[in-house]
Design a protein around this motif. Structure first.
Motif, PDB file in Angstrom:
ATOM      1  N   TYR A  95      37.042  32.986  34.308  1.00 49.04           N
ATOM      2  CA  TYR A  95      38.337  32.324  34.459  1.00 49.04           C
ATOM      3  C   TYR A  95      38.130  30.855  34.113  1.00 49.04           C
ATOM      4  N   PHE A 132      42.467  36.504  34.214  1.00 51.64           N
ATOM      5  CA  PHE A 132      41.016  36.435  34.324  1.00 51.64           C
ATOM      6  C   PHE A 132      40.427  37.758  33.863  1.00 51.64           C
ATOM      7  N   ALA A 171      45.573  33.661  40.366  1.00 53.60           N
ATOM      8  CA  ALA A 171      44.471  34.026  39.475  1.00 53.60           C
ATOM      9  C   ALA A 171      43.166  33.380  39.919  1.00 53.60           C
ATOM     10  N   TYR A 172      43.233  32.107  40.283  1.00 54.49           N
ATOM     11  CA  TYR A 172      42.018  31.414  40.726  1.00 54.49           C
ATOM     12  C   TYR A 172      41.450  32.059  41.994  1.00 54.49           C
ATOM     13  N   CYS A 199      48.756  30.715  38.429  1.00 50.82           N
ATOM     14  CA  CYS A 199      47.458  30.032  38.406  1.00 50.82           C
ATOM     15  C   CYS A 199      46.776  30.082  39.770  1.00 50.82           C
ATOM     16  N   HIS A 220      32.465  29.050  34.307  1.00 49.32           N
ATOM     17  CA  HIS A 220      32.964  29.309  32.949  1.00 49.32           C
ATOM     18  C   HIS A 220      32.234  28.395  31.966  1.00 49.32           C
ATOM     19  N   ALA A 224      40.036  35.609  41.141  1.00 53.61           N
ATOM     20  CA  ALA A 224      38.801  35.530  40.364  1.00 53.61           C
ATOM     21  C   ALA A 224      37.642  35.062  41.237  1.00 53.61           C
TER      22      ALA A 224
END
Length: 393
Positions: free
Chosen positions: A285, A308, A267-268, A264, A291, A271
């Motif tokens: 994401y 993402f 990915a954050y 997580c 989003h 993205a």
């Protein structure tokens, strides 16, 4: 195992009873059948008057251990594990629906699930209505007198739409429908659909649950009465999870929480960083504020997940150039691995859909799905960035 322990702790500590060898780690029970002391104990087992194992298509200590951990993690009453995610999906539907029944399906679902529902379910006289993920009026309009089940996934694969589980829970309760949800992308570490009214939760354990791209597996957990029917169906039809795969998956659950925290986080950051790249028209994401269902995601998920999506400017050809330019990320059909993976859904996982069907669920020609691994995030961002630099037509 005490139910007072946190589910994460139970995923570490639940274990098949030790043998006389006193092993600390559960051994692999590679056996097709199990021996009985006498005729009476065998009779009792077949009559289900005892919990003795009979045959590994029915039950196996490794499979039972893995299933018990998943039941604890999801907060379910019971569960049954299968050979793959798709066998879990099929078992959760075909065991409970019959000729003449109808189901409501979110239009944003995995490509093979879509194919099964559209191509094969009608052979058994089961009809369906596909509705846009967030169109509540369409969901209400889809209810028929013979509707028995709602099936959805959230976040969706691959476009990461987030459905409001609280709303769906109220909707299914009002209409007395079975609420069946694929929780593969979130895992029970980030989202527990049963807390929002889900009756069944399905996983492809091949993904984040294994987490290292080694084995196939699936699992369904939920209401005990429904799981009983799924068990009976799968016991007869035979989508059996192997003892070895179950052993791997059970060990994997011991590290699921710590792995998902890193997935997580990476990915954050990736993205967020890639939003400003000139060859990207969109980055999606669940925990990015842009989003469209950001508020819903924050309400029902404790993390945004490890996937993402980005839209490469230039469509299909730019998307292929991007994949060909990657130097570190793997180009493969899987996700949920320690290694970061890139795929192009329009030409792979959702290629069986028509152009119109892909457009209806937001799978655009240049959409790239990134499953973010456990590498250093700067290396992930650098590889994606250089491939985007080379994707311009």
């Amino acid at each position: 195992m005490s139910s007072k322990l946190d589910p994460i702790t139970q995923a570490v500590r639940i274990q098949t009873p030790r043998t006389q060898q006193g092993e600390h780690s559960t051994p692999v029970y590679l056996t097709s059948s199990f021996v009985f002391d006498d005729a009476e104990s065998m009779r009792a087992a077949f009559a289900e008057e005892s919990d003795d194992n009979i045959y590994s298509r029915f039950s196996n200590p490794n499979v039972d251990e893995f299933t018990a951990k998943m039941v604890a993690l999801e907060g379910a009453e019971a569960g049954f594990s299968t050979a793959s995610g798709m066998s879990a999906v099929v078992g959760s539907i075909m065991s409970l629906l019959k000729n003449g029944d109808h189901m409501i399906v979110s239009s944003s679902i995995f490509g093979n699930t879509n194919t099964f529902i559209k191509k094969y379910m009608p052979n058994f006289g089961i009809t369906y209505t596909m509705v846009p993920a967030g169109d509540h009026a369409a969901w209400e309009a889809a209810v028929q007198p013979n509707t028995k089940m709602v099936y959805l996934e959230t976040p969706t694969n691959p476009q990461l739409e987030v459905l409001d589980l609280e709303w769906v829970g109220k909707f299914t309760k009002k209409h007395n429908l079975i609420f069946n949800v694929d929780n593969c992308f979130a895992t029970p570490v980030l989202q527990r659909p049963i807390e929002f009214g889900a009756d069944l939760v399905v996983h492809s354990a091949t993904k984040w649950i294994d987490g290292q791209g080694r084995v196939l597996g699936g699992v369904v957990v939920g209401r005990a009465d429904l799981i009983r029917e799924i068990y009976l169906f799968c016991r007869v039809t035979g989508p059996t999870l192997s003892a070895f795969n179950a052993w791997v998956l059970s060990k994997s659950l011991e590290t699921l929480e710590v792995r998902m925290q890193r997935h997580c986080e990476n990915a954050y950051k990736a993205a967020e960083a890639l939003q400003s790249h000139p060859n990207v028209s969109l980055v999606k994401y669940p925990f990015l504020k842009g989003h469209p269902q950001y508020d819903i995601a924050k309400k029902q998920m404790s993390g945004g997940g490890g996937v993402f999506c980005l839209e490469v400017k230039g469509g299909v050809e730019a998307g292929r150039k991007f994949l060909n330019a990657l130097q570190m990320l793997s180009v493969t059909a899987n996700l949920g691995d320690t290694r970061s993976i890139a795929s192009h859904p329009a030409s792979t996982t959702h290629s069986k859909l028509t152009d119109e069907e892909r457009a209806a669920v937001g799978i655009t020609p240049g959409l790239i799905r990134i499953s973010v691994g456990l590498e250093k995030v700067d290396d992930i961002i650098a590889d994606i960035s250089q491939a985007l630099d080379k994707s311009s037509l």
